[in-house]
Design a protein around this motif. Structure first.
Motif, mmCIF file in Angstrom:
data_model
loop_
_atom_site.group_PDB
_atom_site.id
_atom_site.type_symbol
_atom_site.label_atom_id
_atom_site.label_comp_id
_atom_site.label_asym_id
_atom_site.label_seq_id
_atom_site.Cartn_x
_atom_site.Cartn_y
_atom_site.Cartn_z
ATOM 1 N N LYS A 79 6.566 126.172 56.846
ATOM 2 C CA LYS A 79 6.342 125.307 55.697
ATOM 3 C C LYS A 79 6.196 123.855 56.169
ATOM 4 O O LYS A 79 6.995 123.375 56.961
ATOM 5 N N GLU A 80 5.187 123.193 55.647
ATOM 6 C CA GLU A 80 4.896 121.821 56.058
ATOM 7 C C GLU A 80 5.332 120.842 54.987
ATOM 8 O O GLU A 80 5.095 121.060 53.794
ATOM 9 N N TYR A 81 6.018 119.776 55.455
ATOM 10 C CA TYR A 81 6.507 118.773 54.515
ATOM 11 C C TYR A 81 6.074 117.392 55.005
ATOM 12 O O TYR A 81 6.476 116.939 56.078
ATOM 13 N N LYS A 82 5.211 116.730 54.219
ATOM 14 C CA LYS A 82 4.776 115.384 54.575
ATOM 15 C C LYS A 82 5.917 114.397 54.341
ATOM 16 O O LYS A 82 6.556 114.418 53.284
ATOM 17 N N LEU A 83 6.145 113.553 55.326
ATOM 18 C CA LEU A 83 7.279 112.632 55.261
ATOM 19 C C LEU A 83 6.936 111.311 54.585
ATOM 20 O O LEU A 83 7.818 110.495 54.328
ATOM 21 N N GLY A 84 5.660 111.058 54.312
ATOM 22 C CA GLY A 84 5.264 109.882 53.549
ATOM 23 C C GLY A 84 5.355 108.563 54.287
ATOM 24 O O GLY A 84 5.432 107.502 53.670
ATOM 25 N N THR A 85 5.372 108.621 55.628
ATOM 26 C CA THR A 85 5.463 107.398 56.426
ATOM 27 C C THR A 85 4.817 107.662 57.786
ATOM 28 O O THR A 85 4.641 108.820 58.174
ATOM 29 N N ASN A 86 4.486 106.586 58.486
ATOM 30 C CA ASN A 86 3.894 106.767 59.818
ATOM 31 C C ASN A 86 4.885 106.479 60.938
ATOM 32 O O ASN A 86 4.510 106.455 62.105
ATOM 33 N N GLN A 87 6.159 106.300 60.579
ATOM 34 C CA GLN A 87 7.193 106.141 61.613
ATOM 35 C C GLN A 87 8.524 106.676 61.100
ATOM 36 O O GLN A 87 8.982 106.285 60.024
#
Length: 291
Positions: A79-87
């Motif tokens: 399952k993939e979860y986007k973390l909403g940040t680039n760091q």
């Protein structure tokens, strides 16, 4: 007035805490589409900008981090979860180790995905802990104790000087973990003898004109060290005491084989360094890296 005093005390405590950090950032991987990370204990993923917890990492489980546009995503159980940040920052909740590249590391991990170039993995670690992963990676741990101590001081000086020079600052870290700077194997590389050498020389660096020197070193010179034409007033050409050993490295600064041979003749770490370098003084870093 009372509240102002309380806030002032808290500010001072936080300032002292920051100043006591020897943290140095080591680039472990750059521009990767995917990076695998695990932890020996429970860990937390934070938004590095807002210090907000985003996801929990369970012990001894592998997590995949992927580059998704200008964001980072974590994958677990397919399952993939986007973390909403680039760091993001990965910290263990209790004392433990983080794992990547088939090695365990002290400190924290920073993952950034700047400019859609892929993920960069950084180990944010205390300077002395970093050195415990460098010395056995750069010099055999069974070598003479005084040679190991000389190596620890040289490695510490190089790390501090390189960090100060900002060699890799545009990438968000201070050094890489290869021979392009110093080989660093993390906690997995640590040995009792080399860790003791780091402890015995804690904070000691070579300085010239109040600046820490980038004390270059190499495996062996094949008979004579050399001097570079610029930016190397602390280098000198001397017999390298590594005759019979095939030349290996750039030849400037301390010969590691030479250091071990000098130690076998009774030289201590400071005498070894005085032999290979010139016009410098030994100094000890303060808690905020002043000398």
């Amino acid at each position: 007035m009372y509240l102002k005093k309380i806030f002032l005390i808290i500010f001072i405590i936080l300032t002292i805490t920051v100043q006591k950090s020897y943290a140095i950032k080591i680039g472990l991987q750059t521009d990767m589409k995917e990076i695998k990370v695990a932890s020996s204990v429970s860990a937390e993923i934070y938004d590095a900008f807002q210090n907000k917890p985003l996801y929990e990492i369970k012990p001894m489980k592998i997590y995949q981090f992927k580059s998704k546009g200008n964001e980072i995503a974590v994958v677990s159980n397919k399952k993939e979860y986007k973390l909403g940040t680039n760091q993001v920052l990965i910290k263990t909740k209790t004392p433990g180790f983080l794992c990547s590249k088939k090695a365990w590391y002290r400190g924290d991990f920073i993952l950034n995905n700047w400019g859609n170039s892929g993920i960069t993995l950084i180990n944010d670690v205390e300077l002395e802990d970093y050195l415990k992963g460098v010395v056995p990676s750069e010099m055999p741990s069974k070598w003479n104790t005084e040679a190991l101590k000389a190596q620890a001081i040289a490695a510490r000086s190089y790390a501090v000087a390189t960090r100060t020079a900002g060699k890799h600052s545009s990438r968000g870290f201070d050094l890489v973990d290869t021979t392009a700077d110093q080989v660093y194997g993390g906690a997995s590389a640590e040995k009792a003898t080399t860790s003791q050498a780091v402890e015995d020389t804690k904070g000691i660096v070579l300085v010239q004109d109040k600046k820490v020197l980038p004390t270059y070193y190499h495996a062996s010179s094949g008979g004579q060290t050399k001097v570079w034409s610029s930016g190397s007033s602390f280098l000198k050409s001397v017999p390298s005491f590594d005759e019979g050993t095939k030349k290996n490295g750039h030849g400037a600064g301390m010969s590691q084989h030479g250091a071990n041979n000098l130690a076998a003749q009774g030289y201590n770490a400071y005498q070894i360094l005085n032999y290979f370098y010139k016009d410098f003084k030994f100094a000890k870093l303060s808690d905020n890296w002043d000398i």
